[in-house]
Design an enzyme around this catalytic site. Sequence first.
Site, PDB file in Angstrom:
ATOM      1  N   HIS A   1      -5.183   0.133  -0.404  1.00 46.32           N
ATOM      2  CA  HIS A   1      -4.389   1.270  -0.891  1.00 46.32           C
ATOM      3  C   HIS A   1      -5.085   2.597  -0.570  1.00 46.32           C
ATOM      4  CE1 HIS A   1      -1.564   3.263  -3.759  1.00 46.32           C
ATOM      5  NE2 HIS A   1      -2.582   4.099  -3.879  1.00 46.32           N
ATOM      6  N   GLU A   2      -6.335   2.709  -0.999  1.00 48.35           N
ATOM      7  CA  GLU A   2      -7.064   3.962  -0.757  1.00 48.35           C
ATOM      8  C   GLU A   2      -7.288   4.163   0.748  1.00 48.35           C
ATOM      9  OE1 GLU A   2      -7.104   5.945  -3.115  1.00 48.35           O
ATOM     10  OE2 GLU A   2      -6.742   4.530  -4.735  1.00 48.35           O
TER      11      GLU A   2
ATOM     12  N   GLU B   1       1.505   8.863  -1.069  1.00 47.39           N
ATOM     13  CA  GLU B   1       1.628   7.544  -1.686  1.00 47.39           C
ATOM     14  C   GLU B   1       2.374   6.574  -0.754  1.00 47.39           C
ATOM     15  OE1 GLU B   1      -0.214   7.346  -4.186  1.00 47.39           O
ATOM     16  OE2 GLU B   1       0.290   5.347  -4.920  1.00 47.39           O
TER      17      GLU B   1
HETATM   18 ZN    ZN Z   1      -2.322   6.159  -4.343  1.00 44.01          ZN
END
Ligand code: ZN
Length: 498
Positions: free
Chosen positions: A262-263, A292
């Site tokens: 995710h990061e 995001e």
């Molecule tokens: Zn995020």
Amino acid sequence: MTQTEEKFLEYLKRKNHFEQMLGLVIWDARTGAPAGGVTQRAEIMETLSSELYEMTTSGDLKDLIDELKKEQEQSEILSRAIEEAEKAYNQNTKIPVDDYLAFVKLQTNAEVKWEEAKEKNDFEIFKPYLQEIVAFKKRFVQYLGYEQHPYNTLLDQYEPGVFTDTLDTVFATIKEHLIPLIQKVIHASDQPDTSFLFKSFPKEKQEELSKSFLNTMGYNFNKGRLDESVHPFAIGINPSDVRVTTKYNEQDFRVALLGTIHEGGHALYEQNISEELIPYGLASGTSMGIHESQSLFWEKFIGQSYPFWEAMYADLTTFAPAQFKHVSLQDFYFGLNEAKPSMIRIEADELTYCLHIILRYELEKGLFEGSIEVEDLPKLWNEKMEEYLGIVPSNDGEGVLQDVHWSSGDFGYFPSYALGFIYAAQINEVLKQEFPNFEELVRTKQLEPIRVWLTERIHQYGAVKKPKDLIESITGGGIDPTPLIQYLTEKYTKLYRL
Ligand code: ZN
């Protein structure tokens, strides 16, 4: 280049350097800076922040902006830089300084009270502070002005150009499709065995694996690094220095694995922004939602996909052989993608996640249009949880008090999480059309063409293109929840054999 433009760029450079320094101090504070240094560090951060505030609100800057706006034939990049500087100037000067300082003080106190209230499961402790915060924010909206709905001004800080009318339609469609789908999944006779997820997986192995995943994604360690922190994050100091952190839980390897992916998705965005945008202060993500979309694309559409684990599962099992000894790839995939309603947003799976966001959006919007009062929040929260997910929190700590956002007045932030997922699904759909061999690429760990495509279509533009224009340039249309609904419906129908 005109003299005014030169001066403006000089100003942007100075501002950018202060922002980079602030970023470094923040990174340092969260990744193991000595606890004893906290007081000095807080003072340094205050100095940097107030310098930045003065820069964005200076009369000299206003003169430069006015001067530049008179000049003709600006490049797209310069005109966006002017627009951003003017927006920051207006936002910071329309709110009276006394009001702003009082609000900052309130934020600090409210966060302490929120923590106490959450620990004691008692909304009453936090209520008077939240009432004050909402009152302040309503006043700020009046100062800043709004179109159609007061909540639009709050949304604009995180997702410029996306308004309540769009969100109302998009979220209604999501509810209509996902609420019944979730019920089907809950009642499916096939349920995954997840016990293998919670066996001991050594931290050093998780770290090694996290690094190898980042490499596979195309993260450039020459322009970044991986560290450990309580809350994982990615931070772009500038495109040549983008750092990632993760968190290791030896009893649940998913936290580090999916967290790092995710990061890493956030970091790929920041690393691949064109360096030409640095002088214009536009070398950052264009909005919360688009940012995001990049993290969620990698986490969900790659990291939780079957082809990815076809490529990676054998590797994974060598890191913790005992844990996966009797777990087939199919069972692993099913367990990794288990979906069931839960109380806590940050622990929610991809199927139920958007409903946690929609609930918060509806409450926030109600607060700002005046149809909901702060004191009604716990009751309404629980009612909506029951309606959307079929579960009711047993106390306020796992209900209305679970998120930190409201204690710092961050209203309008939550929708960008759901928008990110919606955008990611839209982007995923286009990618699959443009790469008919998409699954094959993932299955054979050839992720570079995908990363390059994302850079060409999204990353390189930094904050030059606004979220709406960016999505339009990729999909040819607007914000559309259909690809997300289709993705979830197909995936979970197959997975749970509905
Ligand atoms: Zn995020």
